[in-house]
Scaffold this motif. Structure first.
Motif, PDB file in Angstrom:
ATOM      1  N   LEU A 263      -9.316  -5.168   3.674  1.00  0.00           N
ATOM      2  CA  LEU A 263      -8.547  -5.267   4.955  1.00  0.00           C
ATOM      3  C   LEU A 263      -7.164  -4.672   4.819  1.00  0.00           C
ATOM      4  O   LEU A 263      -6.325  -5.068   4.026  1.00  0.00           O
ATOM      5  CB  LEU A 263      -8.607  -6.722   5.429  1.00  0.00           C
ATOM      6  N   LEU A 264      -6.963  -3.400   5.596  1.00  0.00           N
ATOM      7  CA  LEU A 264      -5.899  -2.724   5.748  1.00  0.00           C
ATOM      8  C   LEU A 264      -5.006  -3.073   6.841  1.00  0.00           C
ATOM      9  O   LEU A 264      -5.776  -3.498   7.933  1.00  0.00           O
ATOM     10  CB  LEU A 264      -6.317  -1.243   5.609  1.00  0.00           C
TER      11      LEU A 264
ATOM     12  N   GLY B 216       2.399  -9.856  10.393  1.00  0.00           N
ATOM     13  CA  GLY B 216       3.522 -10.246   9.779  1.00  0.00           C
ATOM     14  C   GLY B 216       4.008  -9.435   9.003  1.00  0.00           C
ATOM     15  O   GLY B 216       3.313  -8.376   8.435  1.00  0.00           O
ATOM     16  N   GLU B 217       5.071  -9.724   8.300  1.00  0.00           N
ATOM     17  CA  GLU B 217       5.555  -8.589   7.109  1.00  0.00           C
ATOM     18  C   GLU B 217       4.721  -8.463   6.139  1.00  0.00           C
ATOM     19  O   GLU B 217       4.303  -7.131   5.664  1.00  0.00           O
ATOM     20  CB  GLU B 217       6.983  -9.261   6.494  1.00  0.00           C
ATOM     21  N   SER B 218       4.286  -9.354   5.277  1.00  0.00           N
ATOM     22  CA  SER B 218       3.133  -9.148   4.244  1.00  0.00           C
ATOM     23  C   SER B 218       1.891  -8.651   4.573  1.00  0.00           C
ATOM     24  O   SER B 218       1.555  -7.623   4.007  1.00  0.00           O
ATOM     25  CB  SER B 218       2.912 -10.547   3.498  1.00  0.00           C
ATOM     26  N   ASP B 219       1.311  -8.881   5.769  1.00  0.00           N
ATOM     27  CA  ASP B 219      -0.042  -8.277   6.179  1.00  0.00           C
ATOM     28  C   ASP B 219       0.317  -6.699   6.593  1.00  0.00           C
ATOM     29  O   ASP B 219      -0.416  -5.980   6.260  1.00  0.00           O
ATOM     30  CB  ASP B 219      -0.592  -9.007   7.626  1.00  0.00           C
TER      31      ASP B 219
ATOM     32  N   VAL C 108       0.970  -1.369   0.187  1.00  0.00           N
ATOM     33  CA  VAL C 108      -0.146  -0.089   0.023  1.00  0.00           C
ATOM     34  C   VAL C 108       0.869   1.091   0.094  1.00  0.00           C
ATOM     35  O   VAL C 108       1.795   1.285   0.786  1.00  0.00           O
ATOM     36  CB  VAL C 108      -0.782   0.040   1.252  1.00  0.00           C
ATOM     37  N   SER C 109       0.628   2.073  -0.963  1.00  0.00           N
ATOM     38  CA  SER C 109       1.359   3.241  -1.075  1.00  0.00           C
ATOM     39  C   SER C 109       1.103   4.623  -0.277  1.00  0.00           C
ATOM     40  O   SER C 109      -0.227   4.624  -0.101  1.00  0.00           O
ATOM     41  CB  SER C 109       1.494   3.782  -2.464  1.00  0.00           C
TER      42      SER C 109
END
Length: 414
Positions: A281-282, A261-264, A243-244
């Motif tokens: 879901l952010l 976690g890193e990806s989430d 997400v930018s």
């Protein structure tokens, strides 16, 4: 009109995505299709009904599935219950809208009362009225299948449908790091949209329209950062990774949930849970839309913002920034799907083609619809890994990594 319960009617849908056609206009604008869809799709599916923290002991929620009115509540021990919304005496509607009930569900007509487990506990003056062989145990409320996962409550009218656990597939595992069962609703609203429910779901699932319909959204959810995010299960998914926040900070105004976690932590997950839940879901909030089809060209959106668990309320300005951004984005989506509905209903449309790069989730979704119409209780397969390039997207730089590996029989199929 085609026989929608036969495979021949879905020939264009069943082709591989590189050759498949979109659905015909009748699927969105024909009343007969809509009525059949209620029975073939909604009466046989696990339909998302409410947010989990909205279903509490002492309160009754009234919802509709496939033309049937159902009521939802919880026991004091937290167990979900769902029943058909009709008194066992003479069929009177037990509740018209959401309401408080205490410990007893009462019929407004003759005051028959039921426990939250559905047992008949009161039939005023009935025992002395001369009726023979009357046993209250023979007249409980008719139960409806009910279950929950994360922040969602589901109901299913058909006891022959696959269990909810299999319906969801690997989705609970994929999203386990968010601990969605602990997230809380902070605001809800309803919007009536002049479009078929499938148009709204499809618009959510594809990002082909992003640069033109959502120029501001495209700054934080860039097309080049979109990847597939779907394993086996009755859902269609994509992710924005990362997400930018370079040009707009609307989605990063509030602090992220703890323990991601890193990806989430760096991604936005956009998941359409079949048939009618749209979950955005952010790392720091969720925006959930539950769809209620009212007719071929009319749908109610129930929209809710959720926040992860925490001791403090969100900063009002930060939440207002996020809320306003979603209202703008959803307003743009409503405008375009209503325009699409008018074109389908009045424009003489014949099915076009799908773009594998941008619209593969629609192909998956269309095949789910087709499966229900023809009576095929199939759970679609998914991508073996999120680390592989798909239709020119490249490899996700922060892929989802499953906790376990191995074969899964639900991966077979379209």
């Amino acid at each position: 009109m085609p026989d929608w319960t036969s495979e021949a009617a879905w020939a264009g849908t069943r082709l591989p995505v590189e050759r498949a056609s979109a659905l015909p206009a009748e699927a969105y604008a024909d009343r007969g299709f809509f009525e059949l869809e209620q029975q073939r799709v909604f009466a046989t599916s696990w339909v998302p009904m409410a947010l989990a923290d909205q279903v509490v002991a002492g309160r009754l929620l009234v919802r509709t599935v496939a033309g049937r009115s159902i009521i939802l509540t919880r026991t004091t021990g937290g167990e979900l219950r769902a029943f058909l919304n009709a008194c066992r005496h003479r069929g009177t509607e037990l509740a018209e809208t959401d309401c408080d009930i205490g410990s007893t569900i009462r019929c407004p007509y003759h005051r028959w009362g039921y426990s939250v487990d559905g047992d008949l506990v009161a039939a005023p003056e009935f025992d002395a009225a001369g009726i023979e062989d009357f046993d209250r145990a023979d007249y409980p409320l008719h139960r409806v299948g009910v279950g929950e996962w994360g922040c969602l409550v589901f109901a299913c009218l058909d006891p022959a449908t696959e269990p909810l656990e299999r319906w969801l597939g690997d989705l609970p595992e994929r999203l386990a790091g968010y601990r969605l069962d602990a997230w809380r609703s902070v605001e809800s609203l309803q919007v009536t949209v002049g479009a078929n429910w499938k148009l709204i779901a499809e618009n959510f699932q594809e990002y082909y329209h992003l640069p033109w319909v959502h120029p501001e959204l495209a700054k934080v959810s860039r097309v080049r950062d979109h990847y597939r995010y779907q394993g086996p299960g009755m859902y269609c998914g994509q992710t924005t990774t990362p997400v930018s926040s370079d040009e707009r900070g609307d989605w990063t105004a509030m602090p992220p949930a703890a323990g991601l976690g890193e990806s989430d932590h760096c991604s936005g997950r956009f998941l359409s849970v079949f048939p009618t839940a749209l979950l955005s879901l952010l790392p720091n909030h969720a925006f959930v839309i539950l769809l209620e089809p009212l007719g071929a060209g009319m749908t109610v959106e129930s929209c809710t913002w959720l926040l992860p668990p925490g001791d403090a309320d969100p900063d009002p300005d930060a939440f207002s920034t996020t809320r306003s951004f979603w209202l703008d984005v959803n307003g743009e989506d409503i405008d375009i799907v209503q325009r699409a509905q008018r074109g389908l209903a009045r424009g003489g449309y014949t099915p076009g083609r799908l773009s594998p790069r941008f619209e593969e989730p629609l192909h998956r979704f269309h095949n789910m619809v087709a499966d229900r119409f023809v009576g095929l209780d199939r759970i679609p397969g998914g991508d073996p890994t999120d680390a592989d390039p798909r239709y020119g997207t490249g490899a996700n730089p922060h892929p989802y990594v499953p906790a376990t590996t191995g074969s899964d029989p639900t991966r077979d199929g379209v």
